[in-house]
Design a protein around this motif. Structure first.
Motif, PDB file in Angstrom:
ATOM      1  N   PRO A 111      25.604  25.433  18.626  1.00 28.78           N
ATOM      2  CA  PRO A 111      26.872  25.802  19.270  1.00 28.78           C
ATOM      3  C   PRO A 111      26.898  27.293  19.604  1.00 28.78           C
ATOM      4  O   PRO A 111      26.332  28.108  18.876  1.00 28.78           O
ATOM      5  CB  PRO A 111      27.916  25.457  18.204  1.00 28.78           C
ATOM      6  N   ILE A 112      27.541  27.652  20.708  1.00 24.29           N
ATOM      7  CA  ILE A 112      27.609  29.056  21.116  1.00 24.29           C
ATOM      8  C   ILE A 112      28.991  29.328  21.703  1.00 24.29           C
ATOM      9  O   ILE A 112      29.520  28.507  22.459  1.00 24.29           O
ATOM     10  CB  ILE A 112      26.501  29.392  22.143  1.00 24.29           C
ATOM     11  N   ARG A 113      29.554  30.494  21.339  1.00 22.99           N
ATOM     12  CA  ARG A 113      30.827  30.882  21.930  1.00 22.99           C
ATOM     13  C   ARG A 113      30.757  32.307  22.479  1.00 22.99           C
ATOM     14  O   ARG A 113      30.726  32.524  23.679  1.00 22.99           O
ATOM     15  CB  ARG A 113      31.962  30.743  20.919  1.00 22.99           C
ATOM     16  N   ASP A 114      30.705  33.305  21.595  1.00 24.85           N
ATOM     17  CA  ASP A 114      30.809  34.695  22.045  1.00 24.85           C
ATOM     18  C   ASP A 114      29.494  35.470  22.012  1.00 24.85           C
ATOM     19  O   ASP A 114      29.301  36.385  22.785  1.00 24.85           O
ATOM     20  CB  ASP A 114      31.841  35.440  21.185  1.00 24.85           C
ATOM     21  N   ARG A 115      28.592  35.113  21.118  1.00 27.92           N
ATOM     22  CA  ARG A 115      27.402  35.944  20.909  1.00 27.92           C
ATOM     23  C   ARG A 115      26.294  35.582  21.898  1.00 27.92           C
ATOM     24  O   ARG A 115      25.200  35.172  21.517  1.00 27.92           O
ATOM     25  CB  ARG A 115      26.933  35.809  19.466  1.00 27.92           C
ATOM     26  N   ARG A 116      26.572  35.744  23.180  1.00 28.38           N
ATOM     27  CA  ARG A 116      25.617  35.353  24.217  1.00 28.38           C
ATOM     28  C   ARG A 116      24.314  36.149  24.128  1.00 28.38           C
ATOM     29  O   ARG A 116      23.239  35.640  24.447  1.00 28.38           O
ATOM     30  CB  ARG A 116      26.220  35.557  25.614  1.00 28.38           C
ATOM     31  N   TRP A 134      10.719  18.371  19.969  1.00 30.19           N
ATOM     32  CA  TRP A 134      12.114  18.691  19.680  1.00 30.19           C
ATOM     33  C   TRP A 134      12.911  18.794  20.970  1.00 30.19           C
ATOM     34  O   TRP A 134      12.351  18.900  22.057  1.00 30.19           O
ATOM     35  CB  TRP A 134      12.235  19.993  18.890  1.00 30.19           C
ATOM     36  N   GLU A 135      14.214  18.749  20.822  1.00 30.25           N
ATOM     37  CA  GLU A 135      15.137  19.066  21.906  1.00 30.25           C
ATOM     38  C   GLU A 135      16.221  19.980  21.340  1.00 30.25           C
ATOM     39  O   GLU A 135      16.563  19.886  20.155  1.00 30.25           O
ATOM     40  CB  GLU A 135      15.774  17.798  22.479  1.00 30.25           C
ATOM     41  N   VAL A 136      16.719  20.892  22.163  1.00 24.17           N
ATOM     42  CA  VAL A 136      17.814  21.765  21.755  1.00 24.17           C
ATOM     43  C   VAL A 136      19.034  21.415  22.593  1.00 24.17           C
ATOM     44  O   VAL A 136      18.953  21.331  23.825  1.00 24.17           O
ATOM     45  CB  VAL A 136      17.462  23.253  21.937  1.00 24.17           C
ATOM     46  N   LEU A 137      20.165  21.203  21.926  1.00 24.58           N
ATOM     47  CA  LEU A 137      21.416  20.947  22.615  1.00 24.58           C
ATOM     48  C   LEU A 137      22.314  22.159  22.430  1.00 24.58           C
ATOM     49  O   LEU A 137      22.911  22.356  21.363  1.00 24.58           O
ATOM     50  CB  LEU A 137      22.081  19.682  22.064  1.00 24.58           C
ATOM     51  N   VAL A 138      22.357  23.028  23.443  1.00 24.77           N
ATOM     52  CA  VAL A 138      23.199  24.219  23.413  1.00 24.77           C
ATOM     53  C   VAL A 138      24.595  23.800  23.859  1.00 24.77           C
ATOM     54  O   VAL A 138      24.795  23.381  25.003  1.00 24.77           O
ATOM     55  CB  VAL A 138      22.648  25.317  24.335  1.00 24.77           C
TER      56      VAL A 138
END
Length: 660
Positions: A111-116, A134-138
């Motif tokens: 998960p990502i919000r502010d720390r781009r 693997w897979e990454v789900l951002v």
């Protein structure tokens, strides 16, 4: 040969370090001894944790970073330069594992919000894995647009401001992997982490999850500790042992989504959910690096305490079997004795069968309560109820019938308070054979020559009624019995000095001093009614008024013995900024959740200072109160200690009907 994964980790580190020429054999032997000493010290500290919980919470609240590090669980805190160098090497050197594409797909939820600005580093740590299936789900939870990497294994999902739990749930809904890992945007994975996790899950098909070791980095990037706790179910029930960034589970083991009602501790709640089906397997390898230094983190901006209460309540269980406790009370149900109600309500919630015996018909302020009450003789109540334990409040009152319990071979416990505390009474109760435990406030227990039978126990409040709500920052509240020792005229003095605030006094008469309430109301009228007086409100209505007040102004006659007023714990439990009389026990109780005053004029000055506070300062003050209250004085924290002691007493006395 090596069944203990912690021994395997030490041996593997030793081999790699020797081959790398990092340390000599002698230096490594010294390091091994040092780590063993650290482990022994940590074990001792865990044994003493219950005794120093209040002090630890105060230290944890002193600074955001210290609070963050204090919550990390079992860590080896490192001071020597030699071991600090080892940490630096561990963070950079890939764990020795062959490249592999074989094996199940691992879905990494990020998960990502502010720390781009941190996101590329986190993603790169996944791309550098020796295991490549693997897979990454951002999951984008809001903020500026995210620049895609071009790696087809990385998918970008929208969540838009619904919070970290909802973001992770969005990732889980789209995950295709058999195994699931998690990564926060300010943390990184060690290169061999996924390879080690997959191998362990394949070797142990019976386990729902695995976890790895982790290094902790401070605000300046310096690596400060290693975390690799030995899993303990009872410790996990008290607080999270495992960081989600080094935790991989079978997707099938997650029977419930992340709890979106929680602002903090969502990891702890989810991990406990996964581990319903069995314990995790520790992987003796470095899983990644945890950064404790970034600003704008959930861990520094949102209080821990209320979420801690929610998770504890969510997983709270009733005890096995039946335990009967006869409460012996002076007069009941007396409205001003809310602290007794909170204790009884908790015990009944946990499955304890309670009956109340009260010595008198006199009740100055009545309220309805569900627990059964018996009047008349103490012996008749015992014969009818056949309790496993008798428990009383107020030292001087319990002393009157200790002999009755001795004659019946009944274990007796007593809860002391403030106004009636005296070392001589405690000494006599210590000498009484029937008395098994005497629960005193921590500062009282320090005044005694002998600790026999003494258990330090703070005040506990109801988490059903006292919780955070939006605050009126100019509303000042005080809840107290109408007796002279509460020094309620000082509350009026401060109100007269601060007309820009609204003062509410919630009070009720007490047995034997009913006329004092008339005196207070008359004085308030003569002063021009600077205080709104609310008389004999229900506990529910009192809690509602405290929840909306921004400030609690506690008053107490300085010459009178003080305990741990539950009204302060209740106010902190709603996020009030607290002002108390400058008395050492009260200062210890509020810690960093408020300030102490020496006079009415001093209290008025402290109140007026809050008029200049920013929103950030108000939020910080409220968070300090919430953390201090819910981590130290919530019913599930305080009364669980009492319940555990009762279970042990009943078992040792051979009276308990508890299931094995």
């Amino acid at each position: 040969m090596f069944r203990n994964p912690f021994a395997r980790l030490r041996l593997s580190l030793a081999r790699v370090l020797r081959h790398a020429g990092f340390v000599t054999r002698g230096q490594l032997r010294d390091l091994h001894v040092e780590l063993a000493e650290f482990a022994t010290r940590i074990d001792l500290l865990h044994q003493k944790l219950a005794l120093i919980q209040t002090e630890l919470a105060a230290l944890a609240g002193a600074a955001a970073r210290k609070s963050d590090l204090a919550s990390l669980g079992s860590c080896y805190q490192i001071e020597s330069n030699r071991v600090s160098g080892l940490l630096q090497w561990l963070a950079k050197e890939p764990w020795r594992a062959e490249q592999s594409t074989d094996g199940p797909l691992v879905s990494v939820v990020l998960p990502i919000r502010d720390r781009r600005d941190l996101l590329p580093v986190a993603i790169a740590s996944v791309q550098n894995q020796t295991y490549s299936n693997w897979e990454v789900l951002v999951v984008d939870d809001g903020g500026p647009p995210i620049k895609a990497t071009g790696d087809s294994r990385i998918r970008y999902l929208k969540n838009r401001g619904r919070g970290v739990s909802a973001a992770r749930n969005t990732g889980l809904d789209s995950a295709r992997g058999q195994f699931v890992a998690y990564l926060d945007s300010d943390n990184t994975m060690a290169p061999g982490y996924l390879a080690g996790a997959v191998a362990a899950l394949q070797r142990h098909p019976e386990t729902p999850a695995v976890y790895a070791a982790q290094v902790i980095a401070g605000p300046d990037g310096r690596l400060e500790a290693i975390r690799f706790p030995e899993y303990c179910p009872s410790a996990m029930a008290r607080g999270n042992q495992i960081d989600i960034n080094v935790f991989v589970h079978r997707r099938a083991a997650l029977s419930a989504a992340f709890d979106e009602s929680l602002e903090r501790l969502v990891d702890w709640d989810m991990i406990r959910n996964v581990l319903r089906s069995g314990p995790p397997v520790p992987v003796p390898a470095l899983g990644g690096t945890y950064s404790a230094g970034e600003s704008g983190r959930i861990t520094t901006d949102i209080p821990l305490g209320p979420s801690f209460t929610k998770v504890r309540r969510k997983w709270e269980k009733t005890i096995n079997g039946s335990l009967r406790v006869l409460y012996a009370l002076w007069h009941w149900p007396q409205l001003t004795e809310s602290y007794v109600r909170w204790e009884i309500d908790y015990m009944r919630r946990r499955g304890i069968e309670v009956m109340i015996w009260t010595a008198t018909e006199s009740v100055a302020a009545w309220f309805e309560h569900q627990a059964p009450v018996r009047r008349g003789s103490f012996d008749a109540a015992v014969s009818e109820f056949r309790p496993d334990i008798v428990h009383g409040h107020w030292l001087h009152f319990v002393e009157q019938y200790a002999g009755h319990c001795q004659d019946r071979a009944l274990p007796l416990t007593v809860r002391g308070h403030g106004f009636e505390f005296h070392p001589d009474i405690v000494k006599r109760l210590q000498e009484a054979t029937a008395v098994r435990s005497i629960y005193l406030f921590p500062h009282q227990s320090l005044l005694l020559e002998k600790p026999d039978k003494i258990i330090a126990l703070g005040s506990g409040f109801s988490t059903d009624l006292f919780y955070p709500e939006p605050k009126d920052r100019r509303r000042v509240v005080r809840a107290a019995a109408a007796i002279p020792t509460k020094d309620l005229t000082t509350f009026m003095d401060v109100a007269q000095r601060c007309p820009e605030f609204q003062f509410t006094l919630i009070t009720a008469p007490v047995v034997g001093n009913e006329q004092y309430l008339d005196h207070l109301m008359r004085e308030n009228r003569e002063r021009g009614r600077p205080v709104e007086m609310r008389v004999s409100l229900s506990h529910e209505e009192t809690a509602r008024l405290v929840r909306v007040a921004g400030i609690c102004l506690h008053t107490h006659a300085p010459e009178v013995t003080v305990g741990e007023p539950v009204s302060i714990s209740e106010a902190m439990g709603t996020g009030c900024y607290v002002l108390t009389r400058d008395l050492e026990p009260l200062g210890r109780l509020i810690g960093n959740a408020g300030q102490c005053y020496a006079s009415a004029e001093d209290a008025a000055r402290l109140l007026r200072e809050t008029l200049r506070w920013s929103d950030v300062e108000w939020r910080a003050a409220g968070n300090r109160s919430l953390d201090r209250a819910h981590l130290n004085h919530a019913d599930h924290v305080v009364f669980e200690q009492l319940l555990n002691d009762w279970q042990q007493i009943a078992l040792s006395a051979g009276r308990s009907r508890l299931a094995a």
